[in-house]
Design a protein around this motif. Sequence first.
Motif, PDB file in Angstrom:
ATOM      1  N   PRO A   1     130.830  88.164  38.151  1.00  0.00           N
ATOM      2  CA  PRO A   1     132.232  87.798  37.907  1.00  0.00           C
ATOM      3  C   PRO A   1     133.238  88.569  38.749  1.00  0.00           C
ATOM      4  O   PRO A   1     134.261  88.021  39.148  1.00  0.00           O
ATOM      5  CB  PRO A   1     132.398  88.098  36.415  1.00  0.00           C
ATOM      6  CG  PRO A   1     131.032  87.868  35.850  1.00  0.00           C
ATOM      7  CD  PRO A   1     130.080  88.355  36.905  1.00  0.00           C
ATOM      8  N   THR A   2     132.960  89.835  39.019  1.00  0.00           N
ATOM      9  CA  THR A   2     133.944  90.641  39.749  1.00  0.00           C
ATOM     10  C   THR A   2     133.534  90.943  41.183  1.00  0.00           C
ATOM     11  O   THR A   2     134.279  91.602  41.900  1.00  0.00           O
ATOM     12  CB  THR A   2     134.179  91.974  39.013  1.00  0.00           C
ATOM     13  OG1 THR A   2     132.931  92.671  38.904  1.00  0.00           O
ATOM     14  CG2 THR A   2     134.751  91.731  37.644  1.00  0.00           C
ATOM     15  N   LYS A   3     132.341  90.490  41.606  1.00  0.00           N
ATOM     16  CA  LYS A   3     131.871  90.868  42.933  1.00  0.00           C
ATOM     17  C   LYS A   3     131.217  89.692  43.642  1.00  0.00           C
ATOM     18  O   LYS A   3     130.473  88.924  43.048  1.00  0.00           O
ATOM     19  CB  LYS A   3     130.888  92.038  42.835  1.00  0.00           C
ATOM     20  CG  LYS A   3     131.528  93.326  42.328  1.00  0.00           C
ATOM     21  CD  LYS A   3     130.510  94.428  42.188  1.00  0.00           C
ATOM     22  CE  LYS A   3     131.170  95.679  41.630  1.00  0.00           C
ATOM     23  NZ  LYS A   3     130.200  96.764  41.391  1.00  0.00           N
ATOM     24  N   GLU A   4     131.490  89.595  44.939  1.00  0.00           N
ATOM     25  CA  GLU A   4     130.875  88.565  45.756  1.00  0.00           C
ATOM     26  C   GLU A   4     130.154  89.229  46.933  1.00  0.00           C
ATOM     27  O   GLU A   4     129.385  90.146  46.733  1.00  0.00           O
ATOM     28  CB  GLU A   4     131.943  87.583  46.223  1.00  0.00           C
ATOM     29  CG  GLU A   4     132.449  86.660  45.118  1.00  0.00           C
ATOM     30  CD  GLU A   4     131.448  85.575  44.753  1.00  0.00           C
ATOM     31  OE1 GLU A   4     130.598  85.241  45.606  1.00  0.00           O
ATOM     32  OE2 GLU A   4     131.509  85.055  43.631  1.00  0.00           O
ATOM     33  N   SER A   5     130.447  88.775  48.134  1.00  0.00           N
ATOM     34  CA  SER A   5     129.857  89.363  49.330  1.00  0.00           C
ATOM     35  C   SER A   5     130.812  90.399  49.912  1.00  0.00           C
ATOM     36  O   SER A   5     132.030  90.256  49.816  1.00  0.00           O
ATOM     37  CB  SER A   5     129.571  88.280  50.369  1.00  0.00           C
ATOM     38  OG  SER A   5     128.655  87.335  49.863  1.00  0.00           O
ATOM     39  N   PRO A   6     130.294  91.441  50.546  1.00  0.00           N
ATOM     40  CA  PRO A   6     131.171  92.446  51.142  1.00  0.00           C
ATOM     41  C   PRO A   6     131.822  91.930  52.421  1.00  0.00           C
ATOM     42  O   PRO A   6     131.312  91.019  53.067  1.00  0.00           O
ATOM     43  CB  PRO A   6     130.208  93.595  51.452  1.00  0.00           C
ATOM     44  CG  PRO A   6     128.890  92.928  51.663  1.00  0.00           C
ATOM     45  CD  PRO A   6     128.873  91.766  50.699  1.00  0.00           C
ATOM     46  N   THR A   7     132.944  92.528  52.760  1.00  0.00           N
ATOM     47  CA  THR A   7     133.550  92.289  54.059  1.00  0.00           C
ATOM     48  C   THR A   7     132.991  93.325  55.034  1.00  0.00           C
ATOM     49  O   THR A   7     132.260  94.234  54.650  1.00  0.00           O
ATOM     50  CB  THR A   7     135.080  92.435  54.004  1.00  0.00           C
ATOM     51  OG1 THR A   7     135.415  93.840  53.865  1.00  0.00           O
ATOM     52  CG2 THR A   7     135.663  91.657  52.843  1.00  0.00           C
ATOM     53  N   VAL A   8     133.358  93.208  56.293  1.00  0.00           N
ATOM     54  CA  VAL A   8     132.863  94.123  57.318  1.00  0.00           C
ATOM     55  C   VAL A   8     133.426  95.536  57.171  1.00  0.00           C
ATOM     56  O   VAL A   8     133.036  96.443  57.919  1.00  0.00           O
ATOM     57  CB  VAL A   8     133.166  93.598  58.733  1.00  0.00           C
ATOM     58  CG1 VAL A   8     132.443  92.292  58.993  1.00  0.00           C
ATOM     59  CG2 VAL A   8     134.670  93.434  58.933  1.00  0.00           C
ATOM     60  N   MET A   9     134.332  95.732  56.193  1.00  0.00           N
ATOM     61  CA  MET A   9     134.936  97.046  55.983  1.00  0.00           C
ATOM     62  C   MET A   9     134.575  97.658  54.632  1.00  0.00           C
ATOM     63  O   MET A   9     134.969  98.788  54.338  1.00  0.00           O
ATOM     64  CB  MET A   9     136.462  96.950  56.092  1.00  0.00           C
ATOM     65  CG  MET A   9     136.987  96.501  57.435  1.00  0.00           C
ATOM     66  SD  MET A   9     136.587  97.618  58.787  1.00  0.00           S
ATOM     67  CE  MET A   9     137.641  99.018  58.381  1.00  0.00           C
ATOM     68  N   ASP A  10     133.826  96.936  53.818  1.00  0.00           N
ATOM     69  CA  ASP A  10     133.565  97.411  52.461  1.00  0.00           C
ATOM     70  C   ASP A  10     132.463  98.464  52.398  1.00  0.00           C
ATOM     71  O   ASP A  10     131.602  98.545  53.289  1.00  0.00           O
ATOM     72  CB  ASP A  10     133.186  96.239  51.552  1.00  0.00           C
ATOM     73  CG  ASP A  10     134.394  95.417  51.140  1.00  0.00           C
ATOM     74  OD1 ASP A  10     135.517  95.947  51.218  1.00  0.00           O
ATOM     75  OD2 ASP A  10     134.211  94.255  50.747  1.00  0.00           O
ATOM     76  N   SER A  11     132.492  99.240  51.318  1.00  0.00           N
ATOM     77  CA  SER A  11     131.430 100.205  51.031  1.00  0.00           C
ATOM     78  C   SER A  11     130.323  99.485  50.272  1.00  0.00           C
ATOM     79  O   SER A  11     130.598  98.664  49.390  1.00  0.00           O
ATOM     80  CB  SER A  11     131.966 101.368  50.187  1.00  0.00           C
ATOM     81  OG  SER A  11     132.971 102.072  50.881  1.00  0.00           O
ATOM     82  N   ILE A  12     129.061  99.800  50.623  1.00  0.00           N
ATOM     83  CA  ILE A  12     127.930  99.121  49.996  1.00  0.00           C
ATOM     84  C   ILE A  12     126.889 100.138  49.541  1.00  0.00           C
ATOM     85  O   ILE A  12     126.756 101.219  50.114  1.00  0.00           O
ATOM     86  CB  ILE A  12     127.265  98.121  50.971  1.00  0.00           C
ATOM     87  CG1 ILE A  12     126.800  98.823  52.257  1.00  0.00           C
ATOM     88  CG2 ILE A  12     128.215  96.972  51.290  1.00  0.00           C
ATOM     89  CD1 ILE A  12     125.959  97.937  53.173  1.00  0.00           C
ATOM     90  N   TYR A  13     126.165  99.775  48.497  1.00  0.00           N
ATOM     91  CA  TYR A  13     125.078 100.594  47.958  1.00  0.00           C
ATOM     92  C   TYR A  13     123.798  99.801  48.167  1.00  0.00           C
ATOM     93  O   TYR A  13     123.658  98.688  47.640  1.00  0.00           O
ATOM     94  CB  TYR A  13     125.325 100.868  46.475  1.00  0.00           C
ATOM     95  CG  TYR A  13     124.360 101.839  45.842  1.00  0.00           C
ATOM     96  CD1 TYR A  13     124.112 103.087  46.407  1.00  0.00           C
ATOM     97  CD2 TYR A  13     123.711 101.515  44.652  1.00  0.00           C
ATOM     98  CE1 TYR A  13     123.240 103.983  45.807  1.00  0.00           C
ATOM     99  CE2 TYR A  13     122.843 102.411  44.043  1.00  0.00           C
ATOM    100  CZ  TYR A  13     122.616 103.647  44.633  1.00  0.00           C
ATOM    101  OH  TYR A  13     121.745 104.534  44.035  1.00  0.00           O
ATOM    102  N   VAL A  14     122.858 100.356  48.941  1.00  0.00           N
ATOM    103  CA  VAL A  14     121.739  99.552  49.425  1.00  0.00           C
ATOM    104  C   VAL A  14     120.410 100.303  49.377  1.00  0.00           C
ATOM    105  O   VAL A  14     120.358 101.532  49.311  1.00  0.00           O
ATOM    106  CB  VAL A  14     121.981  99.115  50.885  1.00  0.00           C
ATOM    107  CG1 VAL A  14     123.265  98.340  51.021  1.00  0.00           C
ATOM    108  CG2 VAL A  14     121.989 100.319  51.837  1.00  0.00           C
ATOM    109  N   LYS A  15     119.340  99.508  49.427  1.00  0.00           N
ATOM    110  CA  LYS A  15     118.003  99.983  49.770  1.00  0.00           C
ATOM    111  C   LYS A  15     117.604  99.278  51.055  1.00  0.00           C
ATOM    112  O   LYS A  15     118.033  98.145  51.307  1.00  0.00           O
ATOM    113  CB  LYS A  15     117.001  99.645  48.656  1.00  0.00           C
ATOM    114  CG  LYS A  15     117.239 100.327  47.328  1.00  0.00           C
ATOM    115  CD  LYS A  15     116.180  99.892  46.318  1.00  0.00           C
ATOM    116  CE  LYS A  15     116.399 100.534  44.961  1.00  0.00           C
ATOM    117  NZ  LYS A  15     115.370 100.095  43.979  1.00  0.00           N
ATOM    118  N   TYR A  16     116.754  99.904  51.861  1.00  0.00           N
ATOM    119  CA  TYR A  16     116.387  99.271  53.125  1.00  0.00           C
ATOM    120  C   TYR A  16     115.133  99.921  53.709  1.00  0.00           C
ATOM    121  O   TYR A  16     114.738 101.038  53.343  1.00  0.00           O
ATOM    122  CB  TYR A  16     117.523  99.401  54.144  1.00  0.00           C
ATOM    123  CG  TYR A  16     117.774 100.834  54.573  1.00  0.00           C
ATOM    124  CD1 TYR A  16     117.095 101.383  55.658  1.00  0.00           C
ATOM    125  CD2 TYR A  16     118.665 101.643  53.877  1.00  0.00           C
ATOM    126  CE1 TYR A  16     117.310 102.704  56.049  1.00  0.00           C
ATOM    127  CE2 TYR A  16     118.877 102.954  54.255  1.00  0.00           C
ATOM    128  CZ  TYR A  16     118.194 103.478  55.333  1.00  0.00           C
ATOM    129  OH  TYR A  16     118.397 104.788  55.701  1.00  0.00           O
TER     130      TYR A  16
END
Length: 269
Positions: free
Chosen positions: A107-122
């Motif tokens: 509801p409050t989150k979609e895809s990040p923009t090229v400037m957003d902070s992200i929390y990831v595994k990789y």
Amino acid sequence: MNKIKNIFLLLFLGVAVMYSCDDDSSGFVNPFADINYEELAISDNDSLVKFLKNNYYDESLDSVKTLVSGKTSLFDDKDNLKSLTVIDNDIEHTLYVYSREEGKPVPTKESPTVMDSIYVKYSGQAILNTTLQTTNFDSNEVGVWFTLNAVIKGWTHGFTELKGGELKKEANGDVFNGPITYLNTGKGILFIPSGLAYPSSNTNNFTSNLVNTNLMFYIELLDLVEDTDHDNDGTPSINEDADGDGDPTNDFSDNSNPTLPDYLNPNIK
């Protein structure tokens, strides 16, 4: 993590003069001086296309495998493979994003923009010619925060195709009484040409063993901070894009501080 961040200033303080093509007194010979980067971008794409045609995604193993009879190649899996055209340094590159799980809209989150902070595994592997190296050159299976304006360009643009997840909660809505768990995360595979990874056109990459190498990343987008505001001036960094080219990192509107980009300058909103 260190191989992801495209910031190596501390390692190269004072080296800029030594590496300058105009400084003959240094005696330094640029080993990449003769590279035609437009031709390299074409060659990179040819290699990636061959790789995509010769491999498939094994859902049961959650892994890329050599193509076998009866399976659909990554390249022909049109429902899940997307190609993105990314212009960097006036050169056109093709980035491929394969969706394992796009992620469900929160509801409050979609895809990040090229400037957003992200929390990831990789986890990342090198592709040499059309052969995938079996050893990960870097990985994080716990979770780590990045900002998409401070990573390799393949990540900057690739992660925008996924959606962030949501924290698991108890049935009554309280915080889950157990290990931090994310649900409905976005999962994908990035196939990144060298020009959007560690190109030798950036002298900071000269010492990297991944210079001018195509890369593959398994990625999972756990969470993100939408409308990340790097300078806390009340305006999301993605909106501090004076020239409207989609890249706020190249906008410098403050004549009194011309080296500070607008998204880091609280005096510019």
